[in-house]
Design a protein around this motif. Structure first.
Motif, PDB file in Angstrom:
ATOM      1  N   ALA A  25     -66.366  19.078  58.005  1.00 43.06           N
ATOM      2  CA  ALA A  25     -67.810  18.917  57.863  1.00 43.06           C
ATOM      3  C   ALA A  25     -68.524  19.125  59.194  1.00 43.06           C
ATOM      4  N   MET A  26     -67.965  18.585  60.273  1.00 43.26           N
ATOM      5  CA  MET A  26     -68.585  18.724  61.583  1.00 43.26           C
ATOM      6  C   MET A  26     -68.559  20.179  62.051  1.00 43.26           C
ATOM      7  N   GLY A  70     -75.162  16.073  56.680  1.00 40.77           N
ATOM      8  CA  GLY A  70     -75.583  14.865  57.391  1.00 40.77           C
ATOM      9  C   GLY A  70     -75.392  13.635  56.536  1.00 40.77           C
ATOM     10  N   GLY A  71     -75.728  13.729  55.253  1.00 41.62           N
ATOM     11  CA  GLY A  71     -75.518  12.611  54.333  1.00 41.62           C
ATOM     12  C   GLY A  71     -74.053  12.352  54.102  1.00 41.62           C
ATOM     13  N   LEU A  72     -73.250  13.427  53.988  1.00 48.53           N
ATOM     14  CA  LEU A  72     -71.816  13.261  53.786  1.00 48.53           C
ATOM     15  C   LEU A  72     -71.185  12.544  54.967  1.00 48.53           C
ATOM     16  N   ASN A  73     -71.595  12.911  56.178  1.00 48.30           N
ATOM     17  CA  ASN A  73     -71.055  12.239  57.363  1.00 48.30           C
ATOM     18  C   ASN A  73     -71.388  10.755  57.371  1.00 48.30           C
ATOM     19  N   GLU A 132     -83.271  11.173  49.854  1.00 47.99           N
ATOM     20  CA  GLU A 132     -82.611  12.339  50.414  1.00 47.99           C
ATOM     21  C   GLU A 132     -81.631  11.916  51.503  1.00 47.99           C
ATOM     22  N   PHE A 133     -80.373  12.275  51.303  1.00 44.09           N
ATOM     23  CA  PHE A 133     -79.328  11.947  52.273  1.00 44.09           C
ATOM     24  C   PHE A 133     -79.074  13.177  53.141  1.00 44.09           C
ATOM     25  N   ASP A 134     -79.822  13.260  54.246  1.00 42.96           N
ATOM     26  CA  ASP A 134     -79.624  14.336  55.214  1.00 42.96           C
ATOM     27  C   ASP A 134     -79.432  13.683  56.573  1.00 42.96           C
ATOM     28  N   ILE A 135     -79.648  14.437  57.654  1.00 45.31           N
ATOM     29  CA  ILE A 135     -79.417  13.873  58.983  1.00 45.31           C
ATOM     30  C   ILE A 135     -80.336  12.690  59.264  1.00 45.31           C
ATOM     31  N   GLY A 158     -72.548  15.294  43.656  1.00 44.98           N
ATOM     32  CA  GLY A 158     -71.301  15.746  43.044  1.00 44.98           C
ATOM     33  C   GLY A 158     -70.900  17.131  43.524  1.00 44.98           C
ATOM     34  N   ARG A 159     -71.881  18.048  43.623  1.00 47.37           N
ATOM     35  CA  ARG A 159     -71.580  19.406  44.091  1.00 47.37           C
ATOM     36  C   ARG A 159     -71.056  19.381  45.521  1.00 47.37           C
ATOM     37  N   LEU A 160     -71.686  18.568  46.380  1.00 45.98           N
ATOM     38  CA  LEU A 160     -71.260  18.512  47.776  1.00 45.98           C
ATOM     39  C   LEU A 160     -69.856  17.923  47.901  1.00 45.98           C
ATOM     40  N   LEU A 161     -69.571  16.869  47.143  1.00 46.56           N
ATOM     41  CA  LEU A 161     -68.242  16.269  47.183  1.00 46.56           C
ATOM     42  C   LEU A 161     -67.183  17.267  46.727  1.00 46.56           C
ATOM     43  N   ASP A 162     -67.513  18.071  45.715  1.00 46.39           N
ATOM     44  CA  ASP A 162     -66.569  19.068  45.212  1.00 46.39           C
ATOM     45  C   ASP A 162     -66.363  20.184  46.232  1.00 46.39           C
TER      46      ASP A 162
END
Length: 246
Positions: A159-160, A76-79, A40-43, A105-109
């Motif tokens: 994102a921030m 958090g994962g995207l950052n 899980e890629f979160d904070i 993929g959904r988050l990147l989109d």
């Protein structure tokens, strides 16, 4: 040989930091390094930053990420990914995404960040095609780098800026419908896609409803549909101990 994977760290009574529920495994492949990510890629995944930076430092031209095993990813994962990419640019290297799960993929989109991690088919400098690839002039390279950096800054700022509202909205969905953090995120993303609404705009509507604002009828309907779909998937799709929204 694969490097040791980062062990997931659980919270203790004396540790207030979010738990890291993700792991990485790095394998050197010529001038680049393949990094397989799972979990899980979160904070909490910010705990992986120093390890990812160390992998990047040891690579000659950059790293190629396999995010196919990442079952959950939020801002958090995207950052974390954007920070790694920014560090790579500072070193004259690149970060690409070779594979990703539906959640990533959904988050990147939704954030428009997909183009920042374009897959490079010729990442290996020994490939024959790379020997005959045209080399752009220095002026074109400077313009492309400038545009790329501007785009990255815009994505980071977005994102921030939107993360707190999105996380509050996820908490509202968890509390209202008794869902886990992962299922609440699925509901938000599904409703966002079905109403063709940016995720942060949808989150603002939900947060506003707490203060008495009217939720659009279409959004109410699609939220109900998304919640029903998640529940119909069965208890195996839900976490027995919901993780707090970050």
């Amino acid at each position: 040989m694969p490097e040791p994977a980062h062990s997931a760290q659980r919270l203790t009574t004396l540790d207030a930091r979010p738990p890291c529920l993700a792991t990485i495994e790095a394998v050197v492949a010529g001038e680049r390094t393949d990094v397989t990510c799972r979990g899980e890629f979160d904070i909490g995944a910010q705990a992986l930053q120093s390890e990812l930076y160390a992998v990047l430092d040891r690579s000659a031209t950059g790293v190629d990420l396999d995010l196919g095993g990442v079952g959950f990813c939020d801002c958090g994962g995207l950052n974390l990914l954007l920070d790694l990419r920014r560090e790579a640019l500072a070193q004259g290297k690149t970060v690409t995404v070779q594979a990703y799960s539906p959640a990533v993929g959904r988050l990147l989109d939704l954030t428009g960040a997909r183009e920042l991690f374009v897959t490079e088919d010729s990442g290996n400098s020994d490939a024959p095609a790379a020997e005959h690839a045209p080399v752009p002039d220095e002026r074109s390279q400077a313009v492309e780098v400038d545009q790329e950096l501007r785009l990255e800054v815009d994505q980071l700022r977005r994102a921030m800026r939107t993360r707190p509202t999105i996380d509050v909205a996820r908490g509202i969905v968890m509390a209202t419908f008794g869902l886990s953090a992962e299922d609440a995120w699925t509901v938000l993303v599904t409703a966002s896609q079905n109403t063709n609404t940016k995720l942060h705009h949808l989150a603002q509507d939900l947060v506003g409803a707490v203060h008495g604002a009217q939720v659009p009828e279409e959004l109410r309907q699609q939220m109900a549909v998304a919640v029903a779909k998640v529940r119909d998937a069965g208890p195996e799709s839900q976490s027995p101990l919901p993780r707090p929204a970050v």
